[in-house]
Motif scaffolding. Structure first.
Motif, PDB file in Angstrom:
ATOM      1  N   THR A   1      75.430   9.076  -8.433  1.00 22.86           N
ATOM      2  CA  THR A   1      76.901   9.816  -8.050  1.00 22.86           C
ATOM      3  C   THR A   1      77.821   9.639  -9.857  1.00 22.86           C
TER       4      THR A   1
ATOM      5  N   ARG B   1      83.221  13.902  -2.560  1.00 20.78           N
ATOM      6  CA  ARG B   1      81.913  13.018  -3.748  1.00 20.78           C
ATOM      7  C   ARG B   1      81.489  14.149  -4.635  1.00 20.78           C
TER       8      ARG B   1
ATOM      9  N   ASP C   1      79.316  17.319  -3.109  1.00 22.67           N
ATOM     10  CA  ASP C   1      78.895  17.184  -1.373  1.00 22.67           C
ATOM     11  C   ASP C   1      79.735  18.201   0.234  1.00 22.67           C
ATOM     12  N   SER C   2      78.444  19.202   0.738  1.00 25.50           N
ATOM     13  CA  SER C   2      79.457  18.713   1.710  1.00 25.50           C
ATOM     14  C   SER C   2      79.106  18.742   2.927  1.00 25.50           C
ATOM     15  N   VAL C   3      77.666  18.302   2.717  1.00 22.28           N
ATOM     16  CA  VAL C   3      76.523  17.976   3.959  1.00 22.28           C
ATOM     17  C   VAL C   3      76.835  16.600   4.094  1.00 22.28           C
ATOM     18  N   GLY C   4      76.996  15.425   3.703  1.00 20.62           N
ATOM     19  CA  GLY C   4      77.136  14.385   3.187  1.00 20.62           C
ATOM     20  C   GLY C   4      75.875  13.523   2.915  1.00 20.62           C
ATOM     21  N   ALA C   5      74.691  14.287   1.992  1.00 21.45           N
ATOM     22  CA  ALA C   5      74.034  14.036   1.385  1.00 21.45           C
ATOM     23  C   ALA C   5      73.950  12.800   0.354  1.00 21.45           C
ATOM     24  N   GLY C   6      71.789  11.981   0.669  1.00 25.58           N
ATOM     25  CA  GLY C   6      72.375  10.496   0.314  1.00 25.58           C
ATOM     26  C   GLY C   6      71.252  10.420  -0.749  1.00 25.58           C
TER      27      GLY C   6
ATOM     28  N   GLU D   1      67.560  12.196  -1.322  1.00 23.99           N
ATOM     29  CA  GLU D   1      67.454  13.735  -0.631  1.00 23.99           C
ATOM     30  C   GLU D   1      67.177  14.667  -1.558  1.00 23.99           C
TER      31      GLU D   1
ATOM     32  N   VAL E   1      84.336  21.695   3.048  1.00 16.97           N
ATOM     33  CA  VAL E   1      85.236  20.797   1.887  1.00 16.97           C
ATOM     34  C   VAL E   1      85.467  21.254   0.284  1.00 16.97           C
TER      35      VAL E   1
ATOM     36  N   HIS F   1      70.238  19.889   9.001  1.00 20.12           N
ATOM     37  CA  HIS F   1      71.352  19.634   8.413  1.00 20.12           C
ATOM     38  C   HIS F   1      71.818  20.476   7.282  1.00 20.12           C
TER      39      HIS F   1
END
Lengths: 98, 98, 98, 98, 98
Positions: free
Chosen positions: D9, D23, D46-51, D54, D69, E14
């Protein structure tokens, strides 16, 4: 966006009228883990008041025109953030306040 | 934007109508510290009256169309500034008037 | 823009409808001093009637759509000039009529 | 689009107003066959909530603005998909649920 | 545009809503003379129904949005042609029907 360190300034008195009054900073791209410079440089327009030695990230291409400072201008690289922290695999590789 | 030296000219009599009357300069990218050429060349449209041997910076991509000279034209590289000084880490690596 | 030599043709019968009727030329990027090919190839749309063996320059990115032939089409590389002469440091490295 | 792994991050408190609330993830590009990191990093919105950890693919250039986003924002890299499977030559090189 | 071979598929459940229903193909860039893969991969959206093993060319950047399939979508690489023949210096380096 690409991480880089502000290492200098570029001065031009003879330039396209649209870019009068903009600061041109010399950036050196860095490795985000070691923070070492890559000896790869770019001239970037400053939209956030970045200072010497700071780590920033800049945006390239047409999106370099999407800031208040660079709208409608011939920009292909604009600094959009001064970085406080870089975290990789759970550890901080950079913390501005340390 | 990328720093480069004007090293030559490219002449074309048969070209897209929209780019008639534009000067095409041959640029060699330089290292901003040593000022040495990188043997990496680009043909750039001139929007500022740059001359042989001068150090300039040019803009790439769609922003190459955002000057008075290149608006609406098929340009992907346009010279937008003649450089007077490059400063890195507090020292001048280039001073045009020296 | 980048200097290249027309070295071939690419033929496709099954393609996006918008690019029907356009010529796809195979270009090899060249060194502008030695004129040697760099073994680096790109498929470019032809807007100027370029022929085999000719040295040209092409435009990349969104500006590849800014010719009469490619307007509104999915082009990222378009030939916009057939080169007559390349001059570097006062000497011709290429003269088409010699 | 390019395949990469979310490895960290980037935090910035001082940035262009338009990118507040987004984010910024640190991505390392990967080889799609071995899945190994290439030691080549990019900061991506980040437009998809990636963790973390991944595998994703991101879009570069002006299209990085074409998500809910990032619309109208100075983005040149946006994550648009979390990858479930990569298949090459009939075999899976990556299966998220294995 | 760049020549490449379709070597696989990338699956994502996703993803950005705008790219639902699009096929993501894994392409390996090829040398247009030897046709060998360069071990350099890109994920491309398919606008022409390309199949495994076929040689195609794709368009990059904003022009990747200029097909019926990808209009208005966050695409930076779209396959726009299935290649039948590649001719270089008067000889065919590739002929699909041979």
């Amino acid at each position: 966006m690409i991480l880089a360190r502000v290492v200098g300034t570029v001065v031009s008195s003879h330039k396209a009228p649209k870019i009068e009054g903009i600061r041109f900073l010399l950036l050196e791209k860095i490795d985000p883990v070691t923070l070492k410079g890559k000896n790869d440089f770019v001239v970037s327009m400053d939209s956030v008041g970045a200072g010497k030695g700071e780590i920033v990230f800049y945006v390239s291409g047409s999106s370099a025109r999407y800031t208040n400072v660079t709208e409608g201008k011939p920009a292909d690289s604009t600094i959009i953030a001064i970085v406080d922290m870089i975290e990789k695999d759970g550890a901080l590789t950079y913390n501005k306040n340390n």
